[in-house]
Design an enzyme around this catalytic site. Structure first.
Site, PDB file in Angstrom:
ATOM      1  N   ASP A 102       0.868  -1.177   0.000  1.00 48.54           N
ATOM      2  CA  ASP A 102       0.000   0.000   0.000  1.00 48.54           C
ATOM      3  C   ASP A 102       0.911   1.235   0.000  1.00 48.54           C
ATOM      4  O   ASP A 102       1.426   1.624  -1.046  1.00 48.54           O
ATOM      5  CB  ASP A 102      -0.883  -0.106   1.251  1.00 48.54           C
ATOM      6  CG  ASP A 102      -1.957   0.945   1.349  1.00 48.54           C
ATOM      7  OD1 ASP A 102      -1.739   2.060   0.881  1.00 48.54           O
ATOM      8  OD2 ASP A 102      -3.025   0.672   1.919  1.00 48.54           O
TER       9      ASP A 102
ATOM     10  N   ARG B  33     -10.488 -13.569   5.732  1.00 51.68           N
ATOM     11  CA  ARG B  33      -9.265 -14.136   5.154  1.00 51.68           C
ATOM     12  C   ARG B  33      -9.546 -15.379   4.320  1.00 51.68           C
ATOM     13  O   ARG B  33      -8.844 -15.669   3.357  1.00 51.68           O
ATOM     14  CB  ARG B  33      -8.275 -14.520   6.265  1.00 51.68           C
ATOM     15  CG  ARG B  33      -7.677 -13.332   6.995  1.00 51.68           C
ATOM     16  CD  ARG B  33      -6.489 -13.776   7.822  1.00 51.68           C
ATOM     17  NE  ARG B  33      -6.104 -12.811   8.832  1.00 51.68           N
ATOM     18  CZ  ARG B  33      -5.296 -11.769   8.617  1.00 51.68           C
ATOM     19  NH1 ARG B  33      -4.821 -11.554   7.421  1.00 51.68           N
ATOM     20  NH2 ARG B  33      -4.986 -10.939   9.598  1.00 51.68           N
TER      21      ARG B  33
ATOM     22  N   PHE C 189     -10.611  -1.044  -0.578  1.00 49.07           N
ATOM     23  CA  PHE C 189     -10.179  -1.937   0.498  1.00 49.07           C
ATOM     24  C   PHE C 189     -10.539  -3.366   0.123  1.00 49.07           C
ATOM     25  O   PHE C 189     -11.709  -3.705  -0.036  1.00 49.07           O
ATOM     26  CB  PHE C 189     -10.821  -1.547   1.838  1.00 49.07           C
ATOM     27  CG  PHE C 189     -10.089  -2.170   2.985  1.00 49.07           C
ATOM     28  CD1 PHE C 189      -8.969  -1.550   3.525  1.00 49.07           C
ATOM     29  CD2 PHE C 189     -10.474  -3.417   3.483  1.00 49.07           C
ATOM     30  CE1 PHE C 189      -8.246  -2.150   4.554  1.00 49.07           C
ATOM     31  CE2 PHE C 189      -9.762  -4.018   4.511  1.00 49.07           C
ATOM     32  CZ  PHE C 189      -8.648  -3.381   5.049  1.00 49.07           C
TER      33      PHE C 189
HETATM   34  P1  IMP Z   1       1.979  -0.542   3.757  1.00 48.29           P
HETATM   35  O1  IMP Z   1       3.090  -0.448   4.754  1.00 48.29           O
HETATM   36  O2  IMP Z   1       1.108   0.698   3.777  1.00 48.29           O
HETATM   37  O3  IMP Z   1       2.424  -0.875   2.366  1.00 48.29           O
HETATM   38  O4  IMP Z   1       1.042  -1.640   4.355  1.00 48.29           O
HETATM   39  C1  IMP Z   1       0.816  -2.873   3.857  1.00 48.29           C
HETATM   40  C2  IMP Z   1      -0.142  -3.586   4.792  1.00 48.29           C
HETATM   41  O5  IMP Z   1      -1.363  -2.849   4.943  1.00 48.29           O
HETATM   42  C3  IMP Z   1      -0.538  -4.919   4.215  1.00 48.29           C
HETATM   43  O6  IMP Z   1       0.339  -5.938   4.620  1.00 48.29           O
HETATM   44  C4  IMP Z   1      -1.930  -5.106   4.755  1.00 48.29           C
HETATM   45  O7  IMP Z   1      -1.866  -5.723   6.024  1.00 48.29           O
HETATM   46  C5  IMP Z   1      -2.481  -3.718   4.947  1.00 48.29           C
HETATM   47  N1  IMP Z   1      -3.403  -3.312   3.851  1.00 48.29           N
HETATM   48  C6  IMP Z   1      -3.228  -2.292   2.991  1.00 48.29           C
HETATM   49  N2  IMP Z   1      -4.272  -2.194   2.142  1.00 48.29           N
HETATM   50  C7  IMP Z   1      -5.112  -3.202   2.464  1.00 48.29           C
HETATM   51  C8  IMP Z   1      -6.372  -3.658   1.914  1.00 48.29           C
HETATM   52  O8  IMP Z   1      -6.942  -3.125   0.943  1.00 48.29           O
HETATM   53  N3  IMP Z   1      -6.913  -4.747   2.506  1.00 48.29           N
HETATM   54  C9  IMP Z   1      -6.334  -5.399   3.557  1.00 48.29           C
HETATM   55  N4  IMP Z   1      -5.176  -5.009   4.088  1.00 48.29           N
HETATM   56  C10 IMP Z   1      -4.560  -3.916   3.552  1.00 48.29           C
END
Ligand code: IMP
Length: 181
Positions: free
Chosen positions: A104, A166, A153
């Site tokens: 993300d 999940r 999401f």
């Molecule tokens: P980042 O550090 O912002 O890249 O976070 C990644 C983490 O955010 C992933 O491992 C997920 O646990 C969570 N995440 C981000 N977007 C989503 C989504 O759309 N659905 C579920 N989990 C998400």
């Protein structure tokens, strides 16, 4: 949500299966000369994807996991990532394939990849099922990417909302997380 209260399907099981197979073929080819691959999954979201992916690889490999938590509160710096469960194996001199469900902002993977290099891995490559590229705040090099998704999401196939959904066999969109709480 559909009429029966389930998240709307974004990526079907058939499409997931096909793409996971393609990723496995690529990985198998790229690591043909590697002695033994250390496959590291990020708990908990990567588990379903990782299981399907690794069952398609026939080369020697070792499986390990770690778990992170990210804090985005006002008292912490943006993107601060903490390790909640560390690896069992040493990384020194290993070829590491990091397996994640979704990138993300990129903070989690940027931190983890830097840590793996610091611990002496010979090589580190990242395999992610979903790339929310439109949300990126820090650059991350993704070597194997399943799908790019928009700013929605997503849940299912390992991805959760509050540890739920999940086990959905497809990737679905949760239109309003928290609306049913
Ligand atoms: P980042 O550090 O912002 O890249 O976070 C990644 C983490 O955010 C992933 O491992 C997920 O646990 C969570 N995440 C981000 N977007 C989503 C989504 O759309 N659905 C579920 N989990 C998400």
């Amino acid at each position: 949500m559909t009429e029966d209260g389930m998240p709307r399907e974004l990526i079907s099981r058939e499409v997931l299966d096909r793409r996971v197979g393609e990723l496995a073929d690529e990985i198998e080819r790229d690591y043909a000369d590697s002695e033994e691959l250390l496959c590291v999954g990020v708990l908990k979201g990567s588990v379903f994807f990782m299981s399907d992916l690794l069952q398609r690889l026939s080369r020697p490999l070792v499986v390990d996991f770690f778990q992170t938590s990210s804090y985005r509160g006002e008292t912490t710096s943006p993107g601060e990532v903490r390790i909640r469960r560390d690896l069992d194996h040493s990384l020194a001199g290993r070829d590491v394939l990091l397996i994640e469900d979704i990138v993300d902002t990129g903070y989690t993977m940027r931190t983890i990849m830097a840590l793996m290099g610091f611990r002496g891995a010979r090589s580190v490559r990242l395999c992610v099922l979903l790339d929310k590229a439109c949300k990126r705040e820090t650059p991350v090099q993704i070597h194997y990417r399943g799908f790019e998704v928009d700013d929605v999401f997503v849940v299912g196939y390992g991805l959760d909302y509050d540890d739920r959904y999940r086990n959905l066999p497809y990737i679905g969109v949760l239109e309003e997380p928290g609306a049913s709480e």
